[in-house]
Design a protein around this motif. Sequence first.
Motif, mmCIF file in Angstrom:
data_model
loop_
_atom_site.group_PDB
_atom_site.id
_atom_site.type_symbol
_atom_site.label_atom_id
_atom_site.label_comp_id
_atom_site.label_asym_id
_atom_site.label_seq_id
_atom_site.Cartn_x
_atom_site.Cartn_y
_atom_site.Cartn_z
ATOM 1 N N GLY A 48 2.712 0.511 -26.331
ATOM 2 C CA GLY A 48 1.655 0.037 -25.439
ATOM 3 C C GLY A 48 1.772 -1.451 -25.179
ATOM 4 O O GLY A 48 1.586 -1.919 -24.046
ATOM 5 N N THR A 49 2.108 -2.206 -26.229
ATOM 6 C CA THR A 49 2.323 -3.642 -26.072
ATOM 7 C C THR A 49 3.491 -3.922 -25.133
ATOM 8 O O THR A 49 3.417 -4.782 -24.246
ATOM 9 C CB THR A 49 2.604 -4.285 -27.444
ATOM 10 O OG1 THR A 49 1.469 -4.108 -28.289
ATOM 11 C CG2 THR A 49 2.907 -5.768 -27.298
ATOM 12 N N LEU A 50 4.577 -3.177 -25.325
ATOM 13 C CA LEU A 50 5.783 -3.405 -24.527
ATOM 14 C C LEU A 50 5.586 -3.033 -23.062
ATOM 15 O O LEU A 50 6.181 -3.648 -22.174
ATOM 16 C CB LEU A 50 6.947 -2.609 -25.122
ATOM 17 C CG LEU A 50 7.448 -3.122 -26.481
ATOM 18 C CD1 LEU A 50 8.410 -2.116 -27.108
ATOM 19 C CD2 LEU A 50 8.126 -4.474 -26.322
ATOM 20 N N ILE A 51 4.783 -2.016 -22.803
ATOM 21 C CA ILE A 51 4.500 -1.653 -21.412
ATOM 22 C C ILE A 51 3.861 -2.836 -20.678
ATOM 23 O O ILE A 51 4.271 -3.212 -19.571
ATOM 24 C CB ILE A 51 3.580 -0.416 -21.345
ATOM 25 C CG1 ILE A 51 4.341 0.836 -21.788
ATOM 26 C CG2 ILE A 51 3.040 -0.223 -19.923
ATOM 27 C CD1 ILE A 51 3.472 2.069 -21.882
ATOM 28 N N THR A 52 2.845 -3.407 -21.314
ATOM 29 C CA THR A 52 2.184 -4.561 -20.708
ATOM 30 C C THR A 52 3.122 -5.753 -20.592
ATOM 31 O O THR A 52 3.159 -6.447 -19.567
ATOM 32 C CB THR A 52 0.942 -4.954 -21.530
ATOM 33 O OG1 THR A 52 0.014 -3.863 -21.549
ATOM 34 C CG2 THR A 52 0.260 -6.181 -20.932
ATOM 35 N N ASP A 53 3.910 -6.002 -21.652
ATOM 36 C CA ASP A 53 4.850 -7.132 -21.620
ATOM 37 C C ASP A 53 5.889 -6.969 -20.513
ATOM 38 O O ASP A 53 6.275 -7.958 -19.862
ATOM 39 C CB ASP A 53 5.561 -7.253 -22.977
ATOM 40 C CG ASP A 53 4.636 -7.782 -24.065
ATOM 41 O OD1 ASP A 53 3.552 -8.278 -23.718
ATOM 42 O OD2 ASP A 53 5.010 -7.685 -25.254
ATOM 43 N N ASN A 54 6.366 -5.749 -20.307
ATOM 44 C CA ASN A 54 7.332 -5.518 -19.231
ATOM 45 C C ASN A 54 6.726 -5.796 -17.863
ATOM 46 O O ASN A 54 7.379 -6.373 -16.992
ATOM 47 C CB ASN A 54 7.855 -4.080 -19.287
ATOM 48 C CG ASN A 54 9.057 -3.932 -20.201
ATOM 49 O OD1 ASN A 54 10.182 -4.226 -19.827
ATOM 50 N ND2 ASN A 54 8.806 -3.479 -21.431
ATOM 51 N N LEU A 55 5.490 -5.377 -17.676
ATOM 52 C CA LEU A 55 4.841 -5.597 -16.390
ATOM 53 C C LEU A 55 4.624 -7.081 -16.126
ATOM 54 O O LEU A 55 4.847 -7.559 -15.005
ATOM 55 C CB LEU A 55 3.500 -4.857 -16.347
ATOM 56 C CG LEU A 55 3.570 -3.327 -16.240
ATOM 57 C CD1 LEU A 55 2.184 -2.719 -16.371
ATOM 58 C CD2 LEU A 55 4.198 -2.915 -14.914
ATOM 59 N N THR A 56 4.202 -7.819 -17.152
ATOM 60 C CA THR A 56 3.883 -9.231 -16.949
ATOM 61 C C THR A 56 5.121 -10.125 -16.992
ATOM 62 O O THR A 56 5.260 -11.037 -16.171
ATOM 63 C CB THR A 56 2.879 -9.705 -18.014
ATOM 64 O OG1 THR A 56 3.403 -9.437 -19.325
ATOM 65 C CG2 THR A 56 1.551 -8.995 -17.849
ATOM 66 N N ASP A 57 6.031 -9.855 -17.947
ATOM 67 C CA ASP A 57 7.186 -10.739 -18.124
ATOM 68 C C ASP A 57 8.357 -10.386 -17.209
ATOM 69 O O ASP A 57 8.991 -11.274 -16.632
ATOM 70 C CB ASP A 57 7.659 -10.703 -19.586
ATOM 71 C CG ASP A 57 6.608 -11.240 -20.539
ATOM 72 O OD1 ASP A 57 5.674 -11.914 -20.064
ATOM 73 O OD2 ASP A 57 6.708 -10.971 -21.754
ATOM 74 N N ASN A 58 8.667 -9.091 -17.107
ATOM 75 C CA ASN A 58 9.817 -8.681 -16.292
ATOM 76 C C ASN A 58 9.487 -8.532 -14.814
ATOM 77 O O ASN A 58 10.309 -8.839 -13.947
ATOM 78 C CB ASN A 58 10.391 -7.365 -16.811
ATOM 79 C CG ASN A 58 11.280 -7.562 -18.032
ATOM 80 O OD1 ASN A 58 11.638 -8.685 -18.379
ATOM 81 N ND2 ASN A 58 11.635 -6.471 -18.700
ATOM 82 N N LEU A 59 8.289 -8.038 -14.526
ATOM 83 C CA LEU A 59 7.929 -7.768 -13.134
ATOM 84 C C LEU A 59 6.976 -8.792 -12.542
ATOM 85 O O LEU A 59 6.692 -8.753 -11.347
ATOM 86 C CB LEU A 59 7.325 -6.361 -13.023
ATOM 87 C CG LEU A 59 8.244 -5.208 -13.448
ATOM 88 C CD1 LEU A 59 7.522 -3.869 -13.307
ATOM 89 C CD2 LEU A 59 9.536 -5.208 -12.635
ATOM 90 N N GLY A 60 6.453 -9.671 -13.379
ATOM 91 C CA GLY A 60 5.594 -10.734 -12.872
ATOM 92 C C GLY A 60 4.207 -10.298 -12.437
ATOM 93 O O GLY A 60 3.535 -11.005 -11.678
ATOM 94 N N VAL A 61 3.738 -9.146 -12.940
ATOM 95 C CA VAL A 61 2.393 -8.675 -12.596
ATOM 96 C C VAL A 61 1.375 -9.505 -13.376
ATOM 97 O O VAL A 61 1.553 -9.740 -14.576
ATOM 98 C CB VAL A 61 2.229 -7.179 -12.928
ATOM 99 C CG1 VAL A 61 0.832 -6.698 -12.541
ATOM 100 C CG2 VAL A 61 3.299 -6.361 -12.224
ATOM 101 N N SER A 62 0.326 -9.932 -12.735
ATOM 102 C CA SER A 62 -0.655 -10.789 -13.396
ATOM 103 C C SER A 62 -1.444 -10.013 -14.452
ATOM 104 O O SER A 62 -1.615 -8.784 -14.359
ATOM 105 C CB SER A 62 -1.629 -11.374 -12.368
ATOM 106 O OG SER A 62 -2.521 -10.379 -11.902
ATOM 107 N N LEU A 63 -1.930 -10.720 -15.457
ATOM 108 C CA LEU A 63 -2.725 -10.095 -16.517
ATOM 109 C C LEU A 63 -4.050 -9.553 -15.985
ATOM 110 O O LEU A 63 -4.572 -8.563 -16.493
ATOM 111 C CB LEU A 63 -2.981 -11.113 -17.636
ATOM 112 C CG LEU A 63 -1.767 -11.442 -18.511
ATOM 113 C CD1 LEU A 63 -2.065 -12.642 -19.397
ATOM 114 C CD2 LEU A 63 -1.378 -10.238 -19.349
ATOM 115 N N VAL A 64 -4.576 -10.201 -14.983
ATOM 116 C CA VAL A 64 -5.817 -9.696 -14.370
ATOM 117 C C VAL A 64 -5.578 -8.319 -13.766
ATOM 118 O O VAL A 64 -6.362 -7.382 -13.965
ATOM 119 C CB VAL A 64 -6.327 -10.665 -13.286
ATOM 120 C CG1 VAL A 64 -7.533 -10.059 -12.556
ATOM 121 C CG2 VAL A 64 -6.686 -12.013 -13.892
#
Length: 262
Positions: free
Chosen positions: A93-109
């Motif tokens: 679950g942590t890695l899913i979020t990290d991939n979205l924010t770090d690799n794909l640049g999706v905002s945390l909001v």
Amino acid sequence: MTVTSERHGAGTARAALSKVPQVTLYFWIIKVLCTTVGETAADLLNDNVGLGLTATTLLMTALFVVVLVVQFLVRRYVPVVYWLTVVLISVVGTLITDNLTDNLGVSLVLTTAVFAVALAATFAVWYAVERTLSIHSIRTVRREAFYWLAILFTFALGTAAGDLTAERLDLGYWVSAVLFAGLIAVVAVARYGARANAVVTFWIAYVLTRPLGASLGDFLSQPRHGGGLGLGTVATSGVFLGAILLLVAYLTLSRRDQDRTT
């Protein structure tokens, strides 16, 4: 056989088929420990070991799938299998979020909002199909599938919400931990003081323990110049994994978290 003994026998059979533990103090302690490990272990493999985010995600997802299959195959709640599944799903679950924010640049909001909607949709479909969201009813494959899907989204949502408050809103790890601990206390008061719905308060608390554990993990492991205590991911992960192992061993022997009455 009397009616009483028949009911007792049916209750014992139902309890034997339960796939999840009873919600006790041990449950919440191990849950927070697992969420902390989910945060620090992901950082450990990604940064310290040098696997990188993509390789870490593939490895941990593969391990999670294997253990999840075992969890589905066992006929009852087995502490070692269940909690290993929770540890791994917390990492994934942590890695899913990290991939979205770090690799794909999706905002945390955006990730926080998306996972909140995904979790709400999971609950809606689960309730529409099963007419209950109670974890005490996890005795069929379909209900267990809904259960683990919901848990995956709670970890992804909790990771995003925790990072959002600690980093994007710049509250810091310690303040974020206190914030989420306070929210959990409010939920506890609502449940035991105001007699709020047990199922609703359980799932709210379950979501909130994720950012609480993540904030604690980051506070302990991150360097001092980054707002942490500088213990490192190796030491933090090791200590928390050791605590989980001790508690799971105790519960396996004592069976304190197994329902033997219904």
